[in-house]
Structures are given as structure tokens and as C-alpha cells.
Scaffold this active site. Structure first.
Site, PDB file in Angstrom:
ATOM      1  N   TYR A   1       1.070  -0.949   0.262  1.00 20.39           N
ATOM      2  CA  TYR A   1       0.148   0.115  -0.221  1.00 20.39           C
ATOM      3  C   TYR A   1       0.814   1.272  -0.086  1.00 20.39           C
ATOM      4  O   TYR A   1       2.274   1.273  -0.590  1.00 20.39           O
ATOM      5  CB  TYR A   1      -0.806  -0.361   1.102  1.00 20.39           C
ATOM      6  CG  TYR A   1      -2.168   0.651   1.282  1.00 20.39           C
ATOM      7  CD1 TYR A   1      -2.868   0.753  -0.044  1.00 20.39           C
ATOM      8  CD2 TYR A   1      -2.690   1.922   2.330  1.00 20.39           C
ATOM      9  CE1 TYR A   1      -3.636   1.378  -0.045  1.00 20.39           C
ATOM     10  CE2 TYR A   1      -3.900   2.778   1.828  1.00 20.39           C
ATOM     11  CZ  TYR A   1      -4.235   2.795   0.911  1.00 20.39           C
ATOM     12  OH  TYR A   1      -4.971   3.320   0.787  1.00 20.39           O
TER      13      TYR A   1
ATOM     14  N   LYS B   1     -21.356 -19.169  -9.924  1.00 16.06           N
ATOM     15  CA  LYS B   1     -20.596 -19.047 -11.002  1.00 16.06           C
ATOM     16  C   LYS B   1     -19.040 -18.807 -10.789  1.00 16.06           C
ATOM     17  O   LYS B   1     -18.690 -19.244 -11.041  1.00 16.06           O
ATOM     18  CB  LYS B   1     -21.323 -18.472 -12.154  1.00 16.06           C
ATOM     19  CG  LYS B   1     -20.663 -18.043 -12.949  1.00 16.06           C
ATOM     20  CD  LYS B   1     -22.033 -19.527 -14.312  1.00 16.06           C
ATOM     21  CE  LYS B   1     -21.640 -19.427 -15.287  1.00 16.06           C
ATOM     22  NZ  LYS B   1     -23.026 -20.196 -16.274  1.00 16.06           N
TER      23      LYS B   1
END
Length: 463
Positions: free
Chosen positions: A115, A170
């Protein structure tokens, strides 16, 4: 009412307290069997001199059937039902997928690189060369699973929230079968233009988009426009996944009856997204004679109620589905339960092939035509020859992502189908084995390789 086979989608767990004496458990299992329940695992939870507590799993065929099973157990003297739980609902609680960090974050230096401030260097590198987004972020392996909830499974327009369990599933299948990261996107609009805009707005994150459960004919326009306006693979699985696996199964079924695709007549019942896509891919593969039917009968040149997608398959003949099936070699159903009769199958040509793919109840129950059809396939997992899209879409996206395809072409569908069919060898091929198992580890790899090859041949691969 069709008598369906008990299956895990209606599976119960019964927690029972029984007197600890001989024959009590047998009375329970007999009661379950007497109403057609399919016994699974029986676990002993606790036992004392007086009582035992057990958990029993039972498959039913419907919600009503599950209730009959519970009522049957309740009638047994001295048996206490402590808890009844629906195993399918239990599995879905709190969702089926999660997001986890790929890298450990255990120190200040890790944080500085992952970060701020280190991530700023990565942002600048992508700004200077946008192509680096594929190598420096999740984009290269991330697919959006997008729906508006307008055509959820065979259940209809349930809306975006009710579609989420399917989209989660899915995403899970993408990861399990092809290592592709996917995330469900359920849009609170069914306006074609708004859906197109929404997908375009989120496209920077994703290497591909899997459209799902969007009703026809809007699904055709949405896919077409997104392919024109984005440079990542767009794939409507209800269309093309179904078509790929159907063609793969038909290739092998025709080998069994010694017929060629070019010389047979095919009847497709259901002229929505799946039916149109199947017809287009069969035509691409060499089929010459395809008669399509919708709820009003044959798509005939005499009809004036056909949309452009249906008009493309209009024929001189007219009449009912029953009339269309007379003398036909192949029936492919992506329509409604129970619309085909035994007599209709008997009217077909010698050695007929019947793919009754309506879910959960097929156009005709396979048990009724075992002696009449040469090959039978359905969309259900409890019968042989399941036409299941999971054989196609994970490998299709794996291949498309790996070669950074700009789009997905008809050749990529065709080669995917051939790859699936090729996994059934001549020695393994029989009337109950025309497609590989969805758990066959070769499937996604074979499909991905075929898709990559076709993408390079068609000039749409960037790597």
C-alpha cells in the site's frame, strides 16, 4: 405430476432422539424409505443407556416430498425430531465465496510496498503504460459475472438480489475448475442501455465479462454492443456455454448412430437465448437442416411475429412441435417440462437422439424413452449425459485470459466444443457416456488450449 428422482438439491438433515433399543433405527429408515426418501449418511451424535441421538441425511425430490418425509418420521412412536435443516440452504448461508489476500502482510515493509507509499509507483507505471494493468493488478485473472436477474435459471424474472446465489455459484465454479477469479455483479436495472453503461464503467477492473441470466432478446443486444465497445472478452454463458456443450455432446452422439451433422434434420424447441445460440453454432459446425420451434410452433416464413434472431431460422414448413419432430434425427430441447411425448419420439427417424435439457424437469423423462431413443441427454446431474455449461465456460475464459484475447469468436466456440468431445475416446464412448464428467481435470485445460489456438488463428490474441 412428474415423479422426480430424489437428489441433493432437496437434501435434509434430521437430528433425532431415539430410545436406545434394538429396531428403533430400522423403523426410522423404513419410514423414510416408505415415502420414497433416499437415505444418506447416518451419524451417531450421542448414546446413553436410555437414548441415542443421530443425524440422518435424506435426499428428497421436492420441498413437498421433503415435508412428507418429515411427517413419516413423526408418526413413529417415541421418536423425537430435535431439528430439521435444509442442507442446500445451510450450504448457502453467508454466501459461497470470499476474497482473500494473495500475499502475506506481516511487517511495516510489507505494508509500505503493498500500500502507501510504494503502491504509488505502481499507479504511475500503469498511468504511463496502461497495458501494465494486466501484469500489475488482478485484471489479468478477474472476470465479472454480470446479471440483471431477468431470467434466473428456469425460474424467470426474480430480480438482482434473488439472482445473487447463482452468480456466487458461477464465481465459485470459475475458481474451482479453472483458477479464474470472478466476482458477482447484480445490477438493479433491466434497461438495456443502463446495463451496457454499467458494464463499461466497471470494465477497468476485469479481464473479461460473463453475462448471465439476462432475458432474450435484450441479451443479444447487450452482448453485441459490449463486444463492439470493449476490448475484453464478453461471453453470454446462457447462449454460448450451452451451445458449446450441446455441440460437443452431439458430435459424439452422432458417432454412435453413424450419422453426419451435414445430413441430419435437427429440431430445436425453445427459440430464446440458448436455442438461437445452439442453432448458430450447429450451423457453423456444418448442420444444414435446422427447424426451430417456440411456444407457437415451427418458426415459419409464414409467421409475422418473429424477432430478427428468430427470422434468421425461419423455414418453409409450418405447424406444431409434434409435426416438426416427425422424421427428425435429433431433438434438442431448451424449453419447458413435459412438452414431448413418447409418441413424438417414436415418430422420429431411426436411432433418434434426444437432448431434453429443460431444468429441473426435462421435456420428456428419460425413463419413458429408453427403448425408443438411441441416445438421451438432459441438463440434470442425476441422469447420464448431463449437458452442463461448467464443461465450457471455465476453460473458455481461462484460454481467453491467458492469451489476452480482445474478444471471443465463433471459431473459439467451435474449437472448445471439439476439445470437449475429443476427451471421450472410442473405447469409452457409449449411449450413456457422450461427454466427460464435469470433474474430469482434463476439461478446462483442453478447452483453454483450444480457445487460445483459435484466438491466435483469428487474430484476436494479444499474447
Amino acid at each position: 405430476m412428474v415423479n422426480l428422482t430424489p437428489n441433493p438439491s432437496y437434501s435434509l438433515t434430521l437430528r433425532l432422539e431415539l430410545p436406545n433399543r434394538a429396531g428403533t433405527l430400522a423403523a426410522v429408515t423404513q419410514a423414510i424409505a416408505s415415502v420414497g426418501g433416499n437415505l444418506g449418511q447416518i451419524s451417531l451424535i450421542e448414546r446413553t443407556l436410555k437414548i441415542s441421538r443421530r443425524e440422518i441425511t435424506v435426499d428428497a425430490s421436492s420441498t413437498e416430498h421433503a415435508q412428507h418425509i418429515v411427517e413419516a418420521v413423526k408418526t413413529i412412536p417415541d421418536i423425537k425430531i430435535l431439528k430439521v435443516s435444509d442442507r442446500t440452504f445451510d450450504l448457502h448461508r453467508k454466501g459461497k465465496i470470499t476474497i482473500e489476500s494473495r500475499l502475506p502482510l506481516t511487517s511495516q515493509s510489507d505494508l509500505a510496498m503493498a500500500y502507501t507509499p510504494g503502491v504509488g509507483r505502481i499507479c504511475q507505471a500503469i498511468a504511463q503504460n496502461p497495458e501494465q494493468v494486466f501484469s500489475l493488478t488482478i485484471k489479468s485473472n478477474m472476470v465479472a459475472v454480470v446479471t440483471d436477474g431477468s431470467a434466473v435459471l428456469g425460474l424467470g424474472n426474480l430480480g438482482p438480489e434473488a439472482a445473487l446465489p447463482v452468480m456466487e455459484g458461477k464465481a465459485m465454479l470459475f475458481k474451482e475448475f479453472a483458477g479464474v477469479d470472478a466476482f458477482p455483479i447484480c445490477l438493479a436495472t433491466q434497461d438495456t442501455e443502463e446495463i451496457i453503461k454499467a458494464v463499461k464503467y466497471i470494465a477497468p477492473v476485469f479481464g473479461g465479462v460473463n453475462l448471465e441470466d439476462i432475458s432474450a432478446p435484450r441479451c443479444f443486444e447487450i452482448e453485441k454492443r459490449l463486444r463492439q465497445e470493449l476490448d475484453i472478452p464478453i461471453f453470454h454463458d446462457d447462449q454460448h456455454g450451452t451451445a458449446i456443450v450441446s455441440l460437443a455432446a452431439l458430435i459424439n452422439a452422432l458417432k454412435l448412430v453413424n450419422k453426419s451433422l451435414e445430413n441430419i434434420r435437427i429440431v430445436i424447441n425453445g427459440a430464446g437465448a440458448a436455442g438461437i445460440a445452439i442453432a448458430l453454432l450447429l450451423k457453423k459446425a456444418g448442420a444444414k437442416s435446422i427447424w426451430m420451434c417456440d411456444s407457437k410452433g415451427i418458426l415459419s416464413l409464414k409467421r409475422n411475429d418473429l424477432n430478427p434472431e428468430k427470422q434468421a431460422f425461419a423455414v418453409e414448413a409450418s405447424g406444431t412441435l409434434a409435426g416438426a419432430m416427425q422424421g427428425a434425427d435429433v431433438f434438442l430441447g431448451v424449453s419447458a417440462p413435459g412438452v414431448v411425448t413418447k409418441e413424438m419420439v417414436k415418430s422420429m427417424a431411426k436411432d433418434p437422439i434426444v437432448f431434453a435439457m429443460a431444468n429441473p424437469i426435462p421435456e420428456i423423462q428419460p425413463e419413458l424413452i429408453q427403448e425408443d431413443a438411441a441416445v438421451i441427454a438432459t441438463g440434470r446431474s442425476d441422469y447420464p449425459n448431463q449437458i452442463n455449461n461448467v464443461l465450457a465456460f471455465p476453460g473458455v475464459f481461462r484460454g481467453a485470459l491467458d492469451c489476452r484475447a480482445k474478444t471471443i469468436t465463433e471459431n473459439m466456440y467451435l474449437e472448445a466444443a471439439k476439445a470437449i468431445a475429443s476427451l471421450i475416446t472410442a473405447s469409452d464412448l457409449d449411449r450413456e457416456h457422450i461427454v466427460p464428467s464435469v470433474f474430469d481435470p482434463r476439461v478446462a485445460t483442453a478447452v483453454a488450449a483450444a480457445v487460445q489456438h483459435a484466438a491466435r488463428t483469428d487474430g484476436v490474441a494479444r499474447e
